[in-house]
Design an enzyme around this catalytic site. Sequence first.
Site, mmCIF file in Angstrom:
data_model
loop_
_atom_site.group_PDB
_atom_site.id
_atom_site.type_symbol
_atom_site.label_atom_id
_atom_site.label_comp_id
_atom_site.label_asym_id
_atom_site.label_seq_id
_atom_site.Cartn_x
_atom_site.Cartn_y
_atom_site.Cartn_z
ATOM 1 N N PRO A 10 -2.759 -8.700 22.856
ATOM 2 C CA PRO A 10 -2.722 -8.441 24.299
ATOM 3 C C PRO A 10 -2.245 -7.014 24.598
ATOM 4 C CG PRO A 10 -1.440 -10.411 23.725
ATOM 5 C CD PRO A 10 -1.787 -9.714 22.451
ATOM 6 N N GLU A 11 -3.042 -6.275 25.340
ATOM 7 C CA GLU A 11 -2.624 -4.958 25.808
ATOM 8 C C GLU A 11 -2.414 -5.063 27.322
ATOM 9 O OE1 GLU A 11 -3.929 -1.298 24.509
ATOM 10 O OE2 GLU A 11 -4.624 -1.939 22.533
#
Length: 296
Positions: free
Chosen positions: A10-11
């Site tokens: 996840p960014e």
Amino acid sequence: MNPQMGLAMPELPEVECVRQMLEPMIVSRTVVGVVVRRRDMVVTPDDPPGGFARSGTLATQARPVHPSELLVGGTITAVLRHGKALAFTSNAGPAVVIHLGMTGSVHPLDGEPGTHTHLIWTFADGVPLAFTDPRRFGGVWCLQSSEALQHRWEALGPDALGVRAAQLRDRLQASARPIKVALLDQHAVAGIGNIYADEALFRAGIDPHSRCDQLNASDWSPLASAIRQVLREGIQAGGASIRDYRRPDGTSGGQQRRLRVYGRLGQPCTKCGSQLAGSRLGGRATVWCPSCQTSR
Ligand SMILES: [Zn+2]
């Protein structure tokens, strides 16, 4: 959300999509219970720095988490994000910060919790909410107040989604580090990971190896603008993947099409047709176009 949604990790855009999904689901709801299934995934102010999962200390020495530290008895007032971290605040005072790490997700719990579900909140109405993290690089931090949350986040750089040229310049212009490495430093600017660092530098036409202190005064504005743009586009694409999360293949629709350099080593540049080059910077795979991105 399906933890296997086809993204490496996840960014900021993925975390922002989670925030947008959770906001209407839990804000104004009263927390009536919490189940901590793995104590070492929760970090209280009394725990070793980073919590028991990261300190090498056995979680059997941990005191039980008081339900109020995990917002029980309060009503959720906001779902916030800074960089790659999420937070819930409550009218009772305490707040929690959630890091998704590499494989974490916060999702409505429909049915029985899985092996890797570490924490479950229940509300006066609405479905329970679960924190799940198979690889356990994430966690839930208990903070005593919204002021403590603000203090914690002020120690990081400004949020990348709204970063301004002057903020980037002031924080980076004296650094001898390569610009790509500096952009990944969460204390310089919060929320840029490997994918969006490469994409932003491509958009701005800057070779990722360029030293920060060699950048031109005119570079900061296009760079800040490129960062905001790639993250905004990521949110649009990530939003699509989350709406489709029940798709059995778990892929995220537009992701491949929107990335210009990340994961495209050796392929032709979408702008000039040159072969994209690759190297490692700060231990991370880096891809760039030797023609479109010039060294400073
Ligand atoms: Zn090119």
